[in-house]
Design a protein around this motif. Structure first.
Motif, short mmCIF file in Angstrom:
data_model
loop_
_atom_site.label_atom_id
_atom_site.label_comp_id
_atom_site.label_asym_id
_atom_site.label_seq_id
_atom_site.Cartn_x
_atom_site.Cartn_y
_atom_site.Cartn_z
N LEU A 2 6.47 12.08 -0.20
CA LEU A 2 5.43 11.80 -1.18
C LEU A 2 4.59 13.04 -1.45
O LEU A 2 4.26 13.79 -0.52
N GLU A 3 4.24 13.24 -2.70
CA GLU A 3 3.37 14.35 -3.05
C GLU A 3 2.03 14.20 -2.32
O GLU A 3 1.42 13.13 -2.31
N GLY A 4 1.59 15.28 -1.70
CA GLY A 4 0.32 15.25 -0.98
C GLY A 4 0.42 14.82 0.46
O GLY A 4 -0.58 14.81 1.18
N ASP A 5 1.61 14.45 0.91
CA ASP A 5 1.78 14.01 2.30
C ASP A 5 2.27 15.18 3.16
O ASP A 5 3.01 16.04 2.69
N GLU A 6 1.84 15.20 4.41
CA GLU A 6 2.23 16.26 5.34
C GLU A 6 2.67 15.66 6.66
O GLU A 6 2.48 14.47 6.92
N GLN A 7 3.25 16.52 7.51
CA GLN A 7 3.65 16.15 8.86
C GLN A 7 3.08 17.18 9.82
O GLN A 7 3.03 18.37 9.51
N GLY A 8 2.68 16.71 10.99
CA GLY A 8 2.05 17.60 11.95
C GLY A 8 3.01 18.40 12.80
O GLY A 8 2.65 19.46 13.32
N SER A 21 0.85 -1.20 0.00
CA SER A 21 0.00 0.00 0.00
C SER A 21 0.88 1.24 0.00
O SER A 21 1.97 1.24 0.58
N VAL A 22 0.38 2.30 -0.64
CA VAL A 22 1.00 3.62 -0.60
C VAL A 22 0.01 4.56 0.08
O VAL A 22 -1.19 4.56 -0.27
N LEU A 23 0.49 5.37 1.03
CA LEU A 23 -0.42 6.19 1.82
C LEU A 23 0.12 7.60 2.03
O LEU A 23 1.33 7.80 2.17
N THR A 24 -0.79 8.55 2.06
CA THR A 24 -0.44 9.94 2.37
C THR A 24 -1.49 10.50 3.32
O THR A 24 -2.59 9.96 3.46
N GLY A 25 -1.16 11.62 3.98
CA GLY A 25 -2.10 12.22 4.91
C GLY A 25 -1.86 13.70 5.10
O GLY A 25 -0.76 14.20 4.86
#
Length: 232
Positions: A45-51, A11-15
């Motif tokens: 990854l494009e579209g991924d963020e960190q809090g 799986s590939v995941l972004t958030g």
């Protein structure tokens, strides 16, 4: 040149970063599967963020891997918690099938899709896992199990997708699996001969600084703030 396949991208995941469980905190741990190709660069990854960019993200934590093989073990230990129902329970970008901390080594160079990555460090679990799972000592459990997941830096940008193979390109430190590294970082943290050997590895600055402090002071750093987090 590619050498051999270690595993598969299951799986590939972004958030996106959102307000989290404790006042003033943010997290992007709740990642969702992506069913198309994803661009990957030095920032991840494009579209991924960190809090919290103080401790997450950056070049040395661009892509977070977690092993599919660990999920059944956690279900056996904890039951079928809501977080374990699908990929992304641990905030990973890639849920990988076929490789774990016992079979991946520090400094391994991996080709995934057209992306060239390098294993940069094992994960240091934090309190956000406690709240995500509703298990007060989840971060400690992850750390003691050595089933932490790991991070990669990106050496060559490209694209990847679920189903891609994870191919080993280079393994400069075959004797230093991440499991062995964490054994002396977490479980036997004042084993001086091993700590001295570890200083010759391409460790990220924070890990190197920690080991130097242990050798100099003969003491283990306090993990409470990372593992338990701010008071609720």
């Amino acid at each position: 040149m590619k050498q051999n396949s270690l595993g598969i991208v299951e799986s590939v995941l972004t958030g996106k970063a959102k307000p989290y469980t404790r006042p003033g905190t943010y997290s992007a741990i709740d990642k969702q599967a992506v069913y198309s190709t994803v661009s990957v660069n030095a920032n991840g990854l494009e579209g991924d963020e960190q809090g919290d960019l103080r401790v997450h993200g950056g070049a040395d934590k661009a892509v977070h891997f977690y092993a599919l093989e660990h999920y059944p073990k956690w279900i056996e230990e904890l039951g079928m918690l809501p977080a374990l129902i699908k990929a992304g329970a641990f905030g990973e970008n890639i849920r990988a099938k076929g490789i774990t901390e016992s079979t991946i080594c520090l400094g391994d160079q991996l080709c995934v899709g057209s992306v060239l990555m390098e294993v940069s460090q094992a994960r240091q679990p934090c309190w956000k896992l406690n709240d995500r799972f509703g298990v007060p000592d989840m971060a400690r459990r992850l750390q003691s199990s050595l089933r932490t997941g790991w991070y990669c830096r990106v050496l060559q940008a490209g694209i990847l997708k679920a189903g891609d193979t994870i191919d080993l390109v280079n393994r400069p430190y075959p004797e230093w699996t991440l499991a062995r590294l964490m054994e002396f970082f977490y479980k036997n943290p004042l084993h001086y001969p091993s700590l001295e050997q570890m200083l010759h590895l391409p460790l990220v600055k924070s890990w190197k600084r920690t080991i130097e402090n242990r050798l100099q002071c003969g003491e283990i750093e306090n993990w409470d703030s990372r593992i338990d987090g701010p008071k609720q």
